[in-house]
Design a protein around this motif. Structure first.
Motif: not given
Lengths: 282, 226
Positions: B39-41, B189-191, B196-199
């Protein structure tokens, strides 16, 4: 039965056959390259119909259910194969699927019409069952092949759109839905169009036949109405059945589009080459 | 065959791939691919063209079956997932947007009718929030997809994915055929989506060295087996 029409003798048939000289002349003059095909088509048509005439005379005289059913099965079998052969792509089992769709739709609809609507006694009476089945088959075959062709074209041409939909989490049915709808519409358009202009632009073939045979126009028209509704129902059933069968082949239960299962029709040469090739590899 | 910086595989892995292989006409393009996405990667994949990057992403999206090897999402084998539920979480954005014909708003709303997404509701304001930083407003939603430029179509295809809130995005060279302005918008947009969510996490295939620097914490080189 008193004939209220003019019978056509052999030399009159010959005269009619001379009309093909017009086609041949055109083909030679404009180099259409159709001369040989025209001759073969003409000969096939004459032989097939004369043969059919003999067989039907025989079956009409017998009027027992088994031979009538047998000829119905042969007719539907040819229609099923022809429906598939008119399309430009193949998948494994396509001929069986075509046969199933044609058989189910045409037999159900013709059966309902014979037993429930026209109420023929006995139900298999050849004078009714065979012409009705023939009319239904001829049209179902067109509907099925158009719908199937559109569906297989869509699976190839709209692959990216379908897979994008699957990627969003759509089920295979949700992803195929638009294409199924389009294919069904494509299959049903010819019969709907012909219903629109029937009696105005076109005099339907079966009605023409009845008129020539001396049937009163008002009752010939009634038969035509019944048969057109039969055709419309059979086309809808057959096209839907065929598309659903193709859908099951081309979308698997893992909700994947299996368009690699579609291929061009193999020629005899391809088949031989394939066998030789596989033997060589061993 | 596969060079990568190994990550210890743990139970917190979002997506895990073991021994994945890709064959073309009976010959392996690559084999023995292991990778773990947390997650977050932000993971990038680099490979010469024709080495099956798209095939890898299609396998990860479950659009085709892997020739060999296993794919796990949230420690559960891909085969044990219902495909629509899996793809709602691990979503592929193809290089070509391939949008259906129709008005942008209707196209964005259509996916909310799918069985997997029925618990969600389409929210126009959320779309406008995505569009605002890119200098677009409500008029854009009324446009017909026929008249969109390549960049605009890809933007809509991306927003369509984002609205469904997947956990993993598989991005197959999403900006390869776009100009630098459109590329910048997609990256922006993707960034924002990832932050917005660490998952959340993504796997992004890209030819562009400088882009990989911007969009990835880690790069995997997928090299041909031949």
């Amino acid at each position: 039965m008193k004939a209220s029409y003019l019978a056509i003798s052999n030399w009159q048939l010959g005269l009619a056959a001379l009309l093909i000289v017009i086609n041949l002349g055109l083909s030679l003059w404009l180099r259409l390259g159709l001369t040989k095909t025209l001759v073969i088509a003409g000969l096939r048509m004459v032989t097939q119909l004369l043969l059919l005439g003999f067989i039907l005379e025989y079956i009409f005289a017998l009027n027992t259910p088994l031979p009538i059913l047998a000829i119905g099965i042969v007719m539907a079998g040819f229609a099923g194969i022809a429906a598939v052969r008119r399309t430009r792509r193949r998948f494994i089992g396509i001929y069986w699927n075509g046969l199933l769709a044609v058989f189910a739709s045409s037999f159900v609809v013709t059966g309902v019409a014979l037993g429930g609507i026209i109420q023929v006694h006995p139900w298999y009476e050849a004078q009714y069952s065979i012409p009705l089945l023939g009319m239904v088959l001829g049209n179902t075959l067109t509907g099925i092949s158009l719908a199937l062709d559109r569906f297989m074209d869509g699976v190839i041409g709209e692959r990216e759109r379908i897979e994008a939909t699957l990627s969003l989490g759509a089920t295979r049915w949700e992803a195929a839905h638009d294409l199924v709808r389009d294919s069904l519409r494509t299959g049903m358009i010819p019969i709907i169009n012909s219903m629109m202009v029937m009696g105005i632009v076109s005099l339907p073939g079966m009605m023409t036949g009845q008129l020539l045979a001396g049937v009163a126009p008002a009752s010939a028209v009634r038969y035509q109405i019944v048969i057109v509704f039969m055709i419309a129902a059979a086309v809808a059933l057959g096209a839907l059945g065929m598309i659903l069968l193709a859908y099951r082949q081309l979308f698997n239960s893992r909700h994947q589009l299996r368009n690699e299962r579609l291929h061009e029709p193999l020629t005899l040469g391809d088949l031989i080459h394939r066998r030789v090739g596989s033997r060589g590899r061993k | 065959m596969i060079a990568f910086r190994p990550t210890p595989s743990g139970s917190d892995a979002l997506l895990e791939v073991r021994g994945l292989g890709c064959y073309f006409l009976g010959r392996p393009l690559w084999r023995g691919l292991d990778l773990t996405l947390h997650a977050g990667e932000r993971l990038a994949i680099n490979a010469p063209s024709g080495t099956g990057k798209t095939v890898l992403l299609r396998m990860l999206a479950g659009l085709i079956n892997a020739s060999e090897g296993e794919i796990y999402f949230e420690n559960r084998l891909l085969q044990d997932w219902s495909m629509p539920a899996y793809r709602a979480q691990v979503m592929l954005l193809a290089q070509q947007p391939a949008l259906p014909l129709g008005r942008v708003e209707a196209i964005l709303a259509a996916a909310f009718a799918y069985r997997t997404h029925r618990h969600r509701t389409f929210c126009k304001n959320q779309v406008l929030e995505y569009l605002q930083p890119l200098g677009r407003n409500e008029d854009f939603l009324a446009q017909h997809t026929d008249y969109l430029s390549g960049g605009e179509a890809q933007l809509i295809a991306l927003i369509r994915c984002l609205l469904l809130e997947p956990r993993v995005l598989l991005l197959d060279e999403p900006t390869a055929s776009l100009d630098s302005a459109s590329t910048g918008q997609i990256e922006k947009l993707l960034d924002a989506w990832l932050r917005a969510n660490p998952g959340r996490a993504w796997i992004w295939t890209s030819h562009d060295h400088s882009q990989r620097g911007r969009i990835a914490d880690r790069v995997i080189e997928l090299s041909g087996a031949a």
